[in-house]
Scaffold this active site. Sequence first.
Site, PDB file in Angstrom:
ATOM      1  N   CYS A 265       7.819  -9.527   1.808  1.00  0.00           N
ATOM      2  CA  CYS A 265       7.354  -8.399   0.712  1.00  0.00           C
ATOM      3  C   CYS A 265       8.643  -7.527   0.513  1.00  0.00           C
ATOM      4  O   CYS A 265       9.358  -7.097   1.344  1.00  0.00           O
ATOM      5  CB  CYS A 265       6.714  -7.484   1.326  1.00  0.00           C
ATOM      6  SG  CYS A 265       6.208  -5.854   0.583  1.00  0.00           S
ATOM      7  N   ASN A 266       9.165  -7.749  -1.018  1.00  0.00           N
ATOM      8  CA  ASN A 266      10.376  -6.862  -1.224  1.00  0.00           C
ATOM      9  C   ASN A 266      10.170  -5.289  -0.941  1.00  0.00           C
ATOM     10  O   ASN A 266      11.259  -4.756  -0.469  1.00  0.00           O
ATOM     11  CB  ASN A 266      10.380  -7.168  -2.686  1.00  0.00           C
ATOM     12  CG  ASN A 266      10.697  -8.410  -3.359  1.00  0.00           C
ATOM     13  OD1 ASN A 266       9.765  -9.269  -3.442  1.00  0.00           O
ATOM     14  ND2 ASN A 266      11.833  -8.827  -3.513  1.00  0.00           N
ATOM     15  N   THR A 267       9.176  -4.763  -1.230  1.00  0.00           N
ATOM     16  CA  THR A 267       8.965  -3.161  -0.751  1.00  0.00           C
ATOM     17  C   THR A 267       9.236  -3.043   0.682  1.00  0.00           C
ATOM     18  O   THR A 267       9.836  -2.057   1.163  1.00  0.00           O
ATOM     19  CB  THR A 267       7.613  -2.853  -1.336  1.00  0.00           C
ATOM     20  OG1 THR A 267       7.493  -3.146  -2.699  1.00  0.00           O
ATOM     21  CG2 THR A 267       7.544  -1.404  -1.221  1.00  0.00           C
TER      22      THR A 267
ATOM     23  N   CYS B 249       8.381  -9.358  -6.470  1.00  0.00           N
ATOM     24  CA  CYS B 249       7.364  -8.978  -5.602  1.00  0.00           C
ATOM     25  C   CYS B 249       6.606 -10.509  -5.288  1.00  0.00           C
ATOM     26  O   CYS B 249       6.535 -11.453  -6.146  1.00  0.00           O
ATOM     27  CB  CYS B 249       6.121  -8.385  -6.431  1.00  0.00           C
ATOM     28  SG  CYS B 249       4.696  -7.981  -5.407  1.00  0.00           S
ATOM     29  N   THR B 250       6.456 -10.819  -4.042  1.00  0.00           N
ATOM     30  CA  THR B 250       5.741 -12.146  -3.727  1.00  0.00           C
ATOM     31  C   THR B 250       4.555 -12.541  -4.144  1.00  0.00           C
ATOM     32  O   THR B 250       4.027 -13.542  -4.254  1.00  0.00           O
ATOM     33  CB  THR B 250       5.846 -12.233  -2.166  1.00  0.00           C
ATOM     34  OG1 THR B 250       5.139 -11.276  -1.576  1.00  0.00           O
ATOM     35  CG2 THR B 250       7.372 -12.472  -1.534  1.00  0.00           C
ATOM     36  N   HIS B 251       3.789 -11.406  -4.655  1.00  0.00           N
ATOM     37  CA  HIS B 251       2.549 -11.666  -5.556  1.00  0.00           C
ATOM     38  C   HIS B 251       2.907 -12.293  -6.835  1.00  0.00           C
ATOM     39  O   HIS B 251       1.981 -12.967  -7.258  1.00  0.00           O
ATOM     40  CB  HIS B 251       2.073 -10.353  -5.683  1.00  0.00           C
ATOM     41  CG  HIS B 251       0.952 -10.019  -4.624  1.00  0.00           C
ATOM     42  ND1 HIS B 251       1.912  -9.111  -3.547  1.00  0.00           N
ATOM     43  CD2 HIS B 251      -0.164 -10.012  -4.213  1.00  0.00           C
ATOM     44  CE1 HIS B 251       0.870  -8.752  -2.498  1.00  0.00           C
ATOM     45  NE2 HIS B 251      -0.545  -9.266  -3.059  1.00  0.00           N
TER      46      HIS B 251
ATOM     47  N   GLU C 218      -4.906  -9.814  -6.053  1.00  0.00           N
ATOM     48  CA  GLU C 218      -5.464  -9.339  -5.009  1.00  0.00           C
ATOM     49  C   GLU C 218      -7.114  -9.578  -5.163  1.00  0.00           C
ATOM     50  O   GLU C 218      -7.946 -10.383  -4.363  1.00  0.00           O
ATOM     51  CB  GLU C 218      -5.483  -8.179  -4.209  1.00  0.00           C
ATOM     52  CG  GLU C 218      -3.931  -8.009  -3.569  1.00  0.00           C
ATOM     53  CD  GLU C 218      -3.810  -9.018  -2.151  1.00  0.00           C
ATOM     54  OE1 GLU C 218      -4.937  -9.023  -1.415  1.00  0.00           O
ATOM     55  OE2 GLU C 218      -2.637  -9.275  -1.973  1.00  0.00           O
TER      56      GLU C 218
ATOM     57  N   ASP D 282       2.973  -9.270   4.853  1.00  0.00           N
ATOM     58  CA  ASP D 282       2.815  -8.639   3.385  1.00  0.00           C
ATOM     59  C   ASP D 282       1.905  -7.681   3.482  1.00  0.00           C
ATOM     60  O   ASP D 282       0.794  -7.774   4.049  1.00  0.00           O
ATOM     61  CB  ASP D 282       2.968  -9.620   2.429  1.00  0.00           C
ATOM     62  CG  ASP D 282       2.957  -9.250   0.808  1.00  0.00           C
ATOM     63  OD1 ASP D 282       3.347  -8.032   0.820  1.00  0.00           O
ATOM     64  OD2 ASP D 282       2.413  -9.827  -0.037  1.00  0.00           O
ATOM     65  N   SER D 283       1.731  -6.886   2.110  1.00  0.00           N
ATOM     66  CA  SER D 283       0.846  -5.993   1.797  1.00  0.00           C
ATOM     67  C   SER D 283      -0.640  -6.802   1.749  1.00  0.00           C
ATOM     68  O   SER D 283      -1.657  -5.978   1.752  1.00  0.00           O
ATOM     69  CB  SER D 283       0.897  -5.028   0.973  1.00  0.00           C
ATOM     70  OG  SER D 283       1.266  -5.526  -0.358  1.00  0.00           O
TER      71      SER D 283
ATOM     72  N   TYR E  46       1.442  -1.861  -0.979  1.00  0.00           N
ATOM     73  CA  TYR E  46       2.916  -0.908  -0.526  1.00  0.00           C
ATOM     74  C   TYR E  46       3.664  -0.443  -1.687  1.00  0.00           C
ATOM     75  O   TYR E  46       4.230   0.328  -1.246  1.00  0.00           O
ATOM     76  CB  TYR E  46       3.758  -2.073   0.446  1.00  0.00           C
ATOM     77  CG  TYR E  46       3.114  -2.341   1.659  1.00  0.00           C
ATOM     78  CD1 TYR E  46       2.026  -2.069   2.504  1.00  0.00           C
ATOM     79  CD2 TYR E  46       4.061  -3.214   2.487  1.00  0.00           C
ATOM     80  CE1 TYR E  46       1.632  -2.368   3.679  1.00  0.00           C
ATOM     81  CE2 TYR E  46       3.516  -3.399   3.858  1.00  0.00           C
ATOM     82  CZ  TYR E  46       2.394  -3.136   4.261  1.00  0.00           C
ATOM     83  OH  TYR E  46       2.140  -3.772   5.527  1.00  0.00           O
ATOM     84  N   GLY E  47       3.591  -1.023  -2.768  1.00  0.00           N
ATOM     85  CA  GLY E  47       4.460  -0.578  -3.877  1.00  0.00           C
ATOM     86  C   GLY E  47       4.025   0.838  -4.398  1.00  0.00           C
ATOM     87  O   GLY E  47       5.122   1.370  -5.083  1.00  0.00           O
TER      88      GLY E  47
END
Length: 263
Positions: free
Chosen positions: A71-73, A184-186, A152, A7-8, A39-40
């Site tokens: 990561c969806n993006t 978004c996985t966040h 983050e 993921d980012s 990344y988004g």
Amino acid sequence: MRIGVFDSGLGGLTVVQAMTQVIKGAQIFYVADTKNAPYGEKTPEQILQYSLNITNYLINTHQIDALILACNTATSSAIQHLRETYPSLIIIGTEPGIKPAIEQTRTGKIGVLATPATLQGDKYKTLAQMLSSQKSVDIFEQACPGLVEQIEKGELESEVTKGLLETWLSPMRENNVDTIVLGCTHYPLVGQSIEKIMDCNVSLIHTGEAISRHLLTLGIQKGHLNEGDLQVHIHTTGEIRIEVVESIIENYVHIQVIEVDNH
């Protein structure tokens, strides 16, 4: 089974956490590409290149059998190319859970929180149009620029983060949205704040469990026994907040800073 996940940043660890409840007898190699986060807000071409570089690193360094785009993006920008490039590798992506949201909603009002890149991607648009045509629902989409950065930094419950969420969620609350897709996985990391702001019995949809079950099914088909200990190795391309890692997943082996060729 040797599983690569990336993921980012740290959001993909919500998928790893779900995997620890399902997968046994495996090693997970997680890459947090914090150097290039988020990344988004990057171009599809940049995201594709980051995804290819990390995949090459995981294959060459850790000889992975499976790859999870947590990561969806990245899924929207890169998964088709990765599957064409590595046809023998198990590759599973992350998509917004619109289908289970449509199945669960009682009011017919669904919210989608996602990064700008996910909402603008053809993959998401096609999925949303197809599923919403099958059942009469209203979808309230909301891009959340800046939310990944707040998470983050470990500011899960700061006034700034709550203020952003209040701004984005108030139209959904006023329109009787009862199911919200966390695209978004966040975003599961601020799930409690979302529930408080919505101030109703809202269902939050994220896809870590579904990804884990799908991985197990595909792994068993290739001979994985799903017995024994699970090890998690966490790698990062830049700075990382240990306390955020520990709040998501406790049992990891070590955290290592790595260089991934981004040229």
